[in-house]
Motif scaffolding. Structure first.
Motif, PDB file in Angstrom:
ATOM      1  N   ASP A 155      -1.978 -21.604   9.242  1.00 51.50           N
ATOM      2  CA  ASP A 155      -2.103 -20.764  10.427  1.00 51.50           C
ATOM      3  C   ASP A 155      -2.240 -19.294  10.037  1.00 51.50           C
ATOM      4  OD1 ASP A 155      -1.621 -20.723  13.579  1.00 51.50           O
ATOM      5  OD2 ASP A 155      -0.480 -19.076  12.716  1.00 51.50           O
ATOM      6  N   LEU A 156      -1.413 -18.849   9.099  1.00 56.80           N
ATOM      7  CA  LEU A 156      -1.472 -17.445   8.670  1.00 56.80           C
ATOM      8  C   LEU A 156      -2.738 -17.168   7.873  1.00 56.80           C
ATOM      9  CD1 LEU A 156       2.273 -16.963   7.692  1.00 56.80           C
ATOM     10  CD2 LEU A 156       1.112 -16.109   9.729  1.00 56.80           C
ATOM     11  N   GLU A 157      -3.210 -18.156   7.137  1.00 58.03           N
ATOM     12  CA  GLU A 157      -4.467 -17.988   6.405  1.00 58.03           C
ATOM     13  C   GLU A 157      -5.623 -17.720   7.375  1.00 58.03           C
ATOM     14  OE1 GLU A 157      -7.637 -20.685   3.807  1.00 58.03           O
ATOM     15  OE2 GLU A 157      -5.688 -21.516   4.394  1.00 58.03           O
ATOM     16  N   GLN A 158      -5.696 -18.524   8.442  1.00 57.04           N
ATOM     17  CA  GLN A 158      -6.753 -18.319   9.424  1.00 57.04           C
ATOM     18  C   GLN A 158      -6.608 -16.969  10.124  1.00 57.04           C
ATOM     19  OE1 GLN A 158      -9.413 -20.285   9.763  1.00 57.04           O
ATOM     20  NE2 GLN A 158      -8.544 -21.463   8.068  1.00 57.04           N
ATOM     21  N   GLN A 159      -5.366 -16.583  10.393  1.00 56.81           N
ATOM     22  CA  GLN A 159      -5.142 -15.293  11.038  1.00 56.81           C
ATOM     23  C   GLN A 159      -5.580 -14.154  10.125  1.00 56.81           C
ATOM     24  OE1 GLN A 159      -4.151 -15.265  14.087  1.00 56.81           O
ATOM     25  NE2 GLN A 159      -3.750 -13.093  14.489  1.00 56.81           N
ATOM     26  N   ALA A 160      -5.308 -14.279   8.827  1.00 58.77           N
ATOM     27  CA  ALA A 160      -5.707 -13.233   7.881  1.00 58.77           C
ATOM     28  C   ALA A 160      -7.228 -13.138   7.780  1.00 58.77           C
ATOM     29  CB  ALA A 160      -5.103 -13.519   6.508  1.00 58.77           C
ATOM     30  N   GLN A 162      -9.289 -13.671  10.096  1.00 58.08           N
ATOM     31  CA  GLN A 162      -9.845 -13.151  11.346  1.00 58.08           C
ATOM     32  C   GLN A 162      -9.631 -11.652  11.515  1.00 58.08           C
ATOM     33  OE1 GLN A 162      -8.223 -15.496  14.531  1.00 58.08           O
ATOM     34  NE2 GLN A 162      -9.165 -17.397  13.812  1.00 58.08           N
ATOM     35  N   LEU A 163      -8.958 -11.023  10.542  1.00 55.43           N
ATOM     36  CA  LEU A 163      -8.792  -9.571  10.623  1.00 55.43           C
ATOM     37  C   LEU A 163     -10.166  -8.903  10.535  1.00 55.43           C
ATOM     38  CD1 LEU A 163      -5.698  -8.980   8.302  1.00 55.43           C
ATOM     39  CD2 LEU A 163      -5.764  -8.986  10.793  1.00 55.43           C
ATOM     40  N   PRO A 164     -10.405  -7.864  11.330  1.00 55.14           N
ATOM     41  CA  PRO A 164     -11.712  -7.196  11.294  1.00 55.14           C
ATOM     42  C   PRO A 164     -12.041  -6.678   9.898  1.00 55.14           C
ATOM     43  CG  PRO A 164     -10.421  -6.464  13.173  1.00 55.14           C
ATOM     44  CD  PRO A 164      -9.498  -7.272  12.321  1.00 55.14           C
ATOM     45  N   ALA A 165     -13.234  -6.988   9.439  1.00 53.10           N
ATOM     46  CA  ALA A 165     -13.651  -6.534   8.106  1.00 53.10           C
ATOM     47  C   ALA A 165     -13.681  -5.011   8.038  1.00 53.10           C
ATOM     48  CB  ALA A 165     -15.025  -7.108   7.768  1.00 53.10           C
ATOM     49  N   GLU A 166     -14.007  -4.362   9.182  1.00 51.73           N
ATOM     50  CA  GLU A 166     -14.056  -2.905   9.203  1.00 51.73           C
ATOM     51  C   GLU A 166     -12.705  -2.293   8.852  1.00 51.73           C
ATOM     52  OE1 GLU A 166     -14.877  -4.866  11.625  1.00 51.73           O
ATOM     53  OE2 GLU A 166     -17.053  -4.663  11.944  1.00 51.73           O
ATOM     54  N   LEU A 167     -11.632  -2.952   9.286  1.00 54.65           N
ATOM     55  CA  LEU A 167     -10.286  -2.450   9.014  1.00 54.65           C
ATOM     56  C   LEU A 167     -10.006  -2.455   7.523  1.00 54.65           C
ATOM     57  CD1 LEU A 167      -7.697  -1.526  10.515  1.00 54.65           C
ATOM     58  CD2 LEU A 167      -6.920  -3.895  10.417  1.00 54.65           C
ATOM     59  N   LEU A 168     -10.391  -3.526   6.846  1.00 55.57           N
ATOM     60  CA  LEU A 168     -10.157  -3.628   5.408  1.00 55.57           C
ATOM     61  C   LEU A 168     -11.049  -2.658   4.638  1.00 55.57           C
ATOM     62  CD1 LEU A 168      -9.968  -7.534   5.139  1.00 55.57           C
ATOM     63  CD2 LEU A 168      -8.115  -5.904   5.501  1.00 55.57           C
ATOM     64  N   ASN A 177      -5.524   0.160  -2.813  1.00 58.98           N
ATOM     65  CA  ASN A 177      -5.813  -0.929  -3.737  1.00 58.98           C
ATOM     66  C   ASN A 177      -5.427  -2.251  -3.096  1.00 58.98           C
ATOM     67  OD1 ASN A 177      -3.004  -1.199  -3.951  1.00 58.98           O
ATOM     68  ND2 ASN A 177      -2.909   0.122  -5.764  1.00 58.98           N
ATOM     69  N   THR A 178      -5.514  -3.347  -3.844  1.00 59.63           N
ATOM     70  CA  THR A 178      -5.307  -4.675  -3.268  1.00 59.63           C
ATOM     71  C   THR A 178      -3.913  -4.827  -2.680  1.00 59.63           C
ATOM     72  OG1 THR A 178      -6.894  -5.662  -4.808  1.00 59.63           O
ATOM     73  CG2 THR A 178      -5.310  -7.145  -3.747  1.00 59.63           C
ATOM     74  N   TRP A 179      -2.900  -4.439  -3.440  1.00 61.77           N
ATOM     75  CA  TRP A 179      -1.531  -4.656  -2.974  1.00 61.77           C
ATOM     76  C   TRP A 179      -1.165  -3.708  -1.838  1.00 61.77           C
ATOM     77  CZ3 TRP A 179      -0.169  -9.160  -4.169  1.00 61.77           C
ATOM     78  CH2 TRP A 179      -0.551  -9.725  -5.380  1.00 61.77           C
ATOM     79  N   THR A 180      -1.687  -2.503  -1.877  1.00 66.00           N
ATOM     80  CA  THR A 180      -1.469  -1.592  -0.751  1.00 66.00           C
ATOM     81  C   THR A 180      -2.122  -2.137   0.504  1.00 66.00           C
ATOM     82  OG1 THR A 180      -1.417   0.304  -2.258  1.00 66.00           O
ATOM     83  CG2 THR A 180      -1.797   0.762   0.077  1.00 66.00           C
ATOM     84  N   LEU A 181      -3.315  -2.708   0.332  1.00 71.87           N
ATOM     85  CA  LEU A 181      -4.028  -3.302   1.462  1.00 71.87           C
ATOM     86  C   LEU A 181      -3.218  -4.442   2.077  1.00 71.87           C
ATOM     87  CD1 LEU A 181      -6.864  -2.934   2.791  1.00 71.87           C
ATOM     88  CD2 LEU A 181      -7.596  -4.895   1.438  1.00 71.87           C
ATOM     89  N   ILE A 182      -2.631  -5.272   1.218  1.00 71.58           N
ATOM     90  CA  ILE A 182      -1.838  -6.403   1.717  1.00 71.58           C
ATOM     91  C   ILE A 182      -0.576  -5.922   2.412  1.00 71.58           C
ATOM     92  CG2 ILE A 182      -0.456  -8.382   0.982  1.00 71.58           C
ATOM     93  CD1 ILE A 182      -2.558  -8.951  -1.155  1.00 71.58           C
ATOM     94  N   LEU A 183       0.130  -4.970   1.773  1.00 70.55           N
ATOM     95  CA  LEU A 183       1.418  -4.528   2.301  1.00 70.55           C
ATOM     96  C   LEU A 183       1.283  -3.655   3.547  1.00 70.55           C
ATOM     97  CD1 LEU A 183       3.280  -3.656  -1.031  1.00 70.55           C
ATOM     98  CD2 LEU A 183       3.616  -5.660   0.417  1.00 70.55           C
ATOM     99  N   ARG A 184       0.263  -2.798   3.598  1.00 66.64           N
ATOM    100  CA  ARG A 184       0.158  -1.817   4.675  1.00 66.64           C
ATOM    101  C   ARG A 184      -0.769  -2.240   5.812  1.00 66.64           C
ATOM    102  NH1 ARG A 184       1.754   3.285   3.014  1.00 66.64           N
ATOM    103  NH2 ARG A 184       1.573   3.793   5.235  1.00 66.64           N
ATOM    104  N   VAL A 185      -1.688  -3.187   5.538  1.00 70.54           N
ATOM    105  CA  VAL A 185      -2.652  -3.580   6.561  1.00 70.54           C
ATOM    106  C   VAL A 185      -2.477  -5.034   6.981  1.00 70.54           C
ATOM    107  CG1 VAL A 185      -5.112  -3.790   7.134  1.00 70.54           C
ATOM    108  CG2 VAL A 185      -4.323  -1.884   5.717  1.00 70.54           C
ATOM    109  N   VAL A 186      -2.467  -5.941   5.996  1.00 63.53           N
ATOM    110  CA  VAL A 186      -2.466  -7.370   6.319  1.00 63.53           C
ATOM    111  C   VAL A 186      -1.103  -7.831   6.836  1.00 63.53           C
ATOM    112  CG1 VAL A 186      -2.828  -9.696   5.408  1.00 63.53           C
ATOM    113  CG2 VAL A 186      -4.291  -7.815   4.645  1.00 63.53           C
TER     114      VAL A 186
END
Length: 271
Positions: A155-160, A162-168, A177-186
């Protein structure tokens, strides 16, 4: 006005919500009175007084052998196992879901595995868990973890995903960076969905817990139900089932309130 556009007011909503339960209660009381009138020793549909006496005996009278209040002791044992199982499953599901839904390299390996694991009937591997983890608490907790972790992760995989590509893309443009993106956005986007997913798997978690307690346990709500069934003690079984239902509803309500308190923006963003 079309039926699809008609909405009940607050009093009407309350009446409609109570109506099914009132009808079921009336049906039960009528059936119980009829059976007891034909056979006062009938155990299948006990009267409300018989169930009240059973609750008094189980919850407010010390057991003659152990001196414990059995209902509260069983409740504490079951909630401890359930809480540990849900906590471990939530953490594991969140980590797997984030990795599979955010990082393509991990997703290529994890996504098929999670799909296959979510199709395995957890109760079918219960004997294996007893062999591997023994008959103590660990096997019961692991059944809950194995049963609901793949569902949460998918369920969380599908939700991740579906996050707008523009946001990432914007976050990376600003230097994340990758980990900042995960911690602060995802993660902030997935946390409310995790609580909602936990609400959806509560019924399955209770099912796995009751099944494990019924087969190999010396305490717990499921253990007590299957212990007294040999005596056809429906006056104990029915209150225990009602108590389990009430506990599950209270947990669902608590998770719903927690979601609204911690993430008040989620409902508005979803709308």
């Amino acid at each position: 006005m079309r039926l699809i556009n008609r909405h009940p007011g607050r009093p009407g909503w309350m009446m409609l919500a109570i109506l099914p339960f009132a009808l079921l209660l009336m049906l039960y009381l009528g059936s119980s009175a009829q059976r007891l009138a034909e056979n006062p020793r009938d155990k299948l549909l006990p009267s409300m007084q018989q169930m009240a006496d059973a609750v008094e005996r189980m919850a407010f009278t010390p057991d003659k052998r152990s001196g414990d209040y059995l209902l509260w002791q069983d409740t504490l044992a079951s909630l401890k196992r359930l809480g540990m199982g849900l906590g471990i499953a939530a953490l594991a599901g969140l980590c797997l879901g984030v990795l599979a839904g955010t990082l393509p390299l991990f997703g290529a390996a994890l996504s098929p595995l999670l799909t296959v694991l979510s199709m395995v009937p957890p109760l079918a591997i219960l004997p294996i868990l007893f062999i591997v983890f023994g008959l103590d608490e660990l096997s019961k907790v692991m059944l809950i973890v194995i049963g609901i972790t793949p569902v949460l992760a998918r369920d969380l995989e599908q939700q991740a995903r579906q996050l707008p590509a523009e946001l990432l893309i914007k976050a990376q443009t600003l230097g994340a960076n990758t980990w900042t993106l995960i911690l602060r956005v995802v993660l902030p986007q997935l946390m409310p969905r995790l609580l909602i997913a936990l609400r959806l798997v509560l019924g399955s978690a209770w099912l796995f817990l009751i099944a494990a307690e019924a087969i190999a346990s010396t305490g717990g709500l499921g253990y007590r139900i299957f212990l007294v069934r040999r005596y056809l003690s429906m006056d104990v079984i029915l209150p225990y089932v009602a108590w389990i239902t009430l506990l599950a509803w209270a947990m669902d309500y608590a998770l719903r309130r927690l979601t609204r308190t911690l993430f008040p923006w989620y409902e508005g963003a979803k709308a």
